[in-house]
Design a protein around this motif. Structure first.
Motif, PDB file in Angstrom:
ATOM      1  N   ALA A 244     -46.675  47.526  27.016  1.00 38.92           N
ATOM      2  CA  ALA A 244     -47.830  46.921  27.104  1.00 38.92           C
ATOM      3  C   ALA A 244     -47.870  45.848  28.087  1.00 38.92           C
ATOM      4  CB  ALA A 244     -48.892  47.234  26.201  1.00 38.92           C
ATOM      5  N   TYR A 245     -46.910  44.806  27.499  1.00 36.22           N
ATOM      6  CA  TYR A 245     -46.593  43.488  28.353  1.00 36.22           C
ATOM      7  C   TYR A 245     -45.563  43.814  29.256  1.00 36.22           C
ATOM      8  CZ  TYR A 245     -49.555  41.829  24.245  1.00 36.22           C
ATOM      9  OH  TYR A 245     -50.520  41.457  23.457  1.00 36.22           O
ATOM     10  N   PRO A 246     -45.691  42.930  30.332  1.00 33.92           N
ATOM     11  CA  PRO A 246     -44.601  43.059  31.386  1.00 33.92           C
ATOM     12  C   PRO A 246     -43.313  43.205  31.000  1.00 33.92           C
ATOM     13  CG  PRO A 246     -46.254  41.370  31.922  1.00 33.92           C
ATOM     14  CD  PRO A 246     -46.551  41.735  30.576  1.00 33.92           C
ATOM     15  N   THR A 247     -42.515  44.280  31.545  1.00 35.37           N
ATOM     16  CA  THR A 247     -41.393  44.376  31.089  1.00 35.37           C
ATOM     17  C   THR A 247     -40.259  44.694  32.300  1.00 35.37           C
ATOM     18  OG1 THR A 247     -41.901  45.816  29.133  1.00 35.37           O
ATOM     19  CG2 THR A 247     -39.639  46.202  29.878  1.00 35.37           C
ATOM     20  N   LYS A 248     -39.265  43.721  32.404  1.00 33.73           N
ATOM     21  CA  LYS A 248     -38.616  43.582  33.875  1.00 33.73           C
ATOM     22  C   LYS A 248     -37.220  43.866  33.100  1.00 33.73           C
ATOM     23  CE  LYS A 248     -41.934  40.381  36.027  1.00 33.73           C
ATOM     24  NZ  LYS A 248     -42.139  39.286  36.674  1.00 33.73           N
ATOM     25  N   PHE A 249     -36.243  43.746  33.875  1.00 28.30           N
ATOM     26  CA  PHE A 249     -34.769  43.984  33.529  1.00 28.30           C
ATOM     27  C   PHE A 249     -34.304  43.653  32.241  1.00 28.30           C
ATOM     28  CE2 PHE A 249     -30.243  43.276  33.850  1.00 28.30           C
ATOM     29  CZ  PHE A 249     -29.808  44.628  33.749  1.00 28.30           C
ATOM     30  N   LEU A 250     -34.663  42.186  32.046  1.00 32.20           N
ATOM     31  CA  LEU A 250     -34.055  41.685  30.764  1.00 32.20           C
ATOM     32  C   LEU A 250     -35.337  40.915  30.170  1.00 32.20           C
ATOM     33  CD1 LEU A 250     -30.365  40.505  31.150  1.00 32.20           C
ATOM     34  CD2 LEU A 250     -31.404  42.661  30.002  1.00 32.20           C
ATOM     35  N   PHE A 251     -36.576  41.061  30.460  1.00 35.40           N
ATOM     36  CA  PHE A 251     -37.607  40.447  30.034  1.00 35.40           C
ATOM     37  C   PHE A 251     -38.795  41.562  29.524  1.00 35.40           C
ATOM     38  CE2 PHE A 251     -42.142  38.678  30.801  1.00 35.40           C
ATOM     39  CZ  PHE A 251     -41.722  37.615  30.151  1.00 35.40           C
ATOM     40  N   GLY A 252     -39.171  40.973  28.270  1.00 37.77           N
ATOM     41  CA  GLY A 252     -40.370  41.764  27.646  1.00 37.77           C
ATOM     42  C   GLY A 252     -39.629  42.198  26.325  1.00 37.77           C
ATOM     43  N   PRO A 253     -40.541  42.803  25.642  1.00 38.23           N
ATOM     44  CA  PRO A 253     -40.337  43.144  24.171  1.00 38.23           C
ATOM     45  C   PRO A 253     -39.259  44.403  24.070  1.00 38.23           C
ATOM     46  CG  PRO A 253     -42.491  43.147  24.432  1.00 38.23           C
ATOM     47  CD  PRO A 253     -41.833  43.093  25.734  1.00 38.23           C
ATOM     48  N   LEU A 254     -39.259  45.364  24.925  1.00 37.61           N
ATOM     49  CA  LEU A 254     -38.185  46.459  24.743  1.00 37.61           C
ATOM     50  C   LEU A 254     -36.934  45.844  25.114  1.00 37.61           C
ATOM     51  CD1 LEU A 254     -39.883  49.538  26.551  1.00 37.61           C
ATOM     52  CD2 LEU A 254     -38.744  49.377  24.025  1.00 37.61           C
ATOM     53  N   PRO A 255     -36.584  45.176  26.331  1.00 38.43           N
ATOM     54  CA  PRO A 255     -35.151  44.647  26.343  1.00 38.43           C
ATOM     55  C   PRO A 255     -34.839  43.753  25.304  1.00 38.43           C
ATOM     56  CG  PRO A 255     -36.637  44.267  28.228  1.00 38.43           C
ATOM     57  CD  PRO A 255     -37.392  44.930  27.167  1.00 38.43           C
ATOM     58  N   TYR A 256     -35.710  42.848  24.800  1.00 36.67           N
ATOM     59  CA  TYR A 256     -35.278  41.962  23.644  1.00 36.67           C
ATOM     60  C   TYR A 256     -34.744  42.701  22.504  1.00 36.67           C
ATOM     61  CZ  TYR A 256     -35.201  38.834  20.073  1.00 36.67           C
ATOM     62  OH  TYR A 256     -34.621  37.931  19.083  1.00 36.67           O
ATOM     63  N   TYR A 257     -35.595  43.536  21.865  1.00 42.61           N
ATOM     64  CA  TYR A 257     -35.404  44.070  20.793  1.00 42.61           C
ATOM     65  C   TYR A 257     -34.337  45.201  20.661  1.00 42.61           C
ATOM     66  CZ  TYR A 257     -39.334  41.808  18.990  1.00 42.61           C
ATOM     67  OH  TYR A 257     -40.399  40.761  18.896  1.00 42.61           O
ATOM     68  N   LEU A 258     -34.056  45.814  21.636  1.00 41.60           N
ATOM     69  CA  LEU A 258     -33.079  46.671  21.877  1.00 41.60           C
ATOM     70  C   LEU A 258     -31.701  46.046  22.071  1.00 41.60           C
ATOM     71  CD1 LEU A 258     -35.071  49.286  23.913  1.00 41.60           C
ATOM     72  CD2 LEU A 258     -34.150  49.796  21.606  1.00 41.60           C
ATOM     73  N   LEU A 259     -31.646  44.962  22.879  1.00 40.32           N
ATOM     74  CA  LEU A 259     -30.379  44.374  22.913  1.00 40.32           C
ATOM     75  C   LEU A 259     -29.841  43.507  21.664  1.00 40.32           C
ATOM     76  CD1 LEU A 259     -31.202  42.546  26.665  1.00 40.32           C
ATOM     77  CD2 LEU A 259     -29.174  44.057  25.942  1.00 40.32           C
ATOM     78  N   ILE A 260     -30.903  43.198  20.931  1.00 38.11           N
ATOM     79  CA  ILE A 260     -30.594  42.930  19.452  1.00 38.11           C
ATOM     80  C   ILE A 260     -29.727  43.988  18.802  1.00 38.11           C
ATOM     81  CG2 ILE A 260     -31.349  42.107  17.330  1.00 38.11           C
ATOM     82  CD1 ILE A 260     -31.232  39.991  19.017  1.00 38.11           C
TER      83      ILE A 260
END
Length: 368
Positions: free
Chosen positions: A87-103
């Protein structure tokens, strides 16, 4: 047992801080002296408040600390809350999805097992978000807080880990008596209080005027005292002020401060006859405390909660609010208060049982 907890912690969001407190309290109930590390944007504050270890959550620094914590952990608990969404902007490594999945990826590289814990999934609508969600197959086990989230997880191609529907872990929150909030208000004790929780939601502002009309009506017809509960600091304070700017009787309203703990806000809501709210966890707090509520659903997670709490028929999708219906529903909930209290309490008991399953399933899947 050693745990790392990853979520939206240390940013001053009451709902997320309630999630963290509920996870920690219940881990301590079920495990003998668990070793807990939390990834937080305010690690010193988180460590002090919860008596845990804490590491800075963002990638800007202390990545060695993150790796060390994950290498030493038996389990990464990713959650709870609505972490996996775009729902919030998701770019290549920016946004909730990339952050939590990279963790999660980092944990797996460190040889650590992963549980997505009591999560609400979605929305995930962007092409990149849908691609990223395939990484959730790295998890060893998933619990989600509603059926909608399970359906979406499977639709997005996350099929490897078992996914079980429970409920939001905040339904297992351990309330402690605390009247700090109500003590700050100029009350005589005879007022009928209505808790109001509004939040910004992108460019949508019509709901502020609509809520104002309903509150004016309740003040005139039922002599209530609306009290705004700003559960995410200045963001909700500003949204509350926008509602009052539309009101004829704003002088009859009160607003709590922005720096109370989840437990303090929970206890305050328990003193109210009704909640009118957007914030998911304001509605969860209302359910926990047996307070009838009207929800303004800006997201499927809110609608799912309202259906389970028994209050959906009194509530509305944000874009479909009918002010006259909302006035009528508010009066009905107030006039038939005790009957609705029992409905909410009964549903809360069922959801508490489901919330505790998150911990039970964790033990079942990860404790030898």
């Amino acid at each position: 047992m050693k745990f790392v907890i990853s979520g939206f912690y240390g940013l001053g969001n009451t709902g997320d801080e309630a999630i963290l407190e509920a996870i920690i309290d219940n881990l301590r109930d079920e495990f003998n002296n668990p070793d807990i590390t939390v990834f937080s944007l305010s690690p010193e504050q988180t460590a002090k408040e919860h008596h845990v270890k804490s590491v800075y959550r963002a990638w800007r620094h202390d990545n060695k600390g993150k790796i060390k914590a994950l290498k030493e952990a038996d389990l990464l608990i990713s959650g709870g809350g609505g972490l996996l969404q775009d729902a919030y902007p998701t770019k290549f490594l920016f946004g909730p999805l990339p952050y939590y999945l990279l963790i999660v990826l980092l944990a797996k590289l460190c040889g650590t097992k992963v549980m997505f814990f009591s999560q609400g999934i979605g929305p995930v609508t962007s092409t990149w978000g849908k691609i990223l969600m395939k990484m959730a197959n790295m998890a060893d086990f998933i619990t989600v807080r509603d059926q909608y989230s399970k359906d979406l997880v499977q639709k997005l191609g996350v099929s490897k880990p078992e996914t079980v529907v429970t409920s939001d872990i905040v339904f297992a929150f351990k309330a402690k008596p605390d009247d700090s909030c109500i003590k700050t208000l100029p009350l005589t004790g005879s007022e009928e209080l209505v808790a109001v929780s509004v939040r910004p939601w992108f460019e949508k502002v019509k709901q502020f005027e609509q809520v104002a009309q309903v509150l004016d009506y309740l003040i005139e017809e039922k002599n209530v005292t609306p009290v705004f509960v700003p559960m995410e600091g200045h963001h909700d304070k500003t949204a509350s002020e926008k509602v009052m700017a539309h009101m004829k009787h704003a002088d009859k309203c009160l607003m709590l401060g922005t720096d109370f703990t989840p437990n303090q806000y929970l206890n305050f809501i328990g003193n109210c006859s009704l909640t009118i709210g957007m914030r998911l966890h304001a509605l969860i707090f209302s359910t926990l405390m047996g307070v009838p509520h009207i929800g303004l659903s800006y997201d499927k997670k809110v609608e799912s909660l309202l259906k389970r709490s028994g209050m959906w028929n009194y509530s509305a999708v944000l874009e479909e609010i009918n002010v006259d219906d909302m006035k009528k529903n508010a009066v009905s909930l107030l006039d038939h208060h005790e009957e609705n209290v029992q409905i909410v309490k009964s549903n809360a008991a069922a959801m508490r049982s489901e919330a505790l399953r998150n911990i039970g399933l964790l033990k079942e899947k990860f404790v030898k």
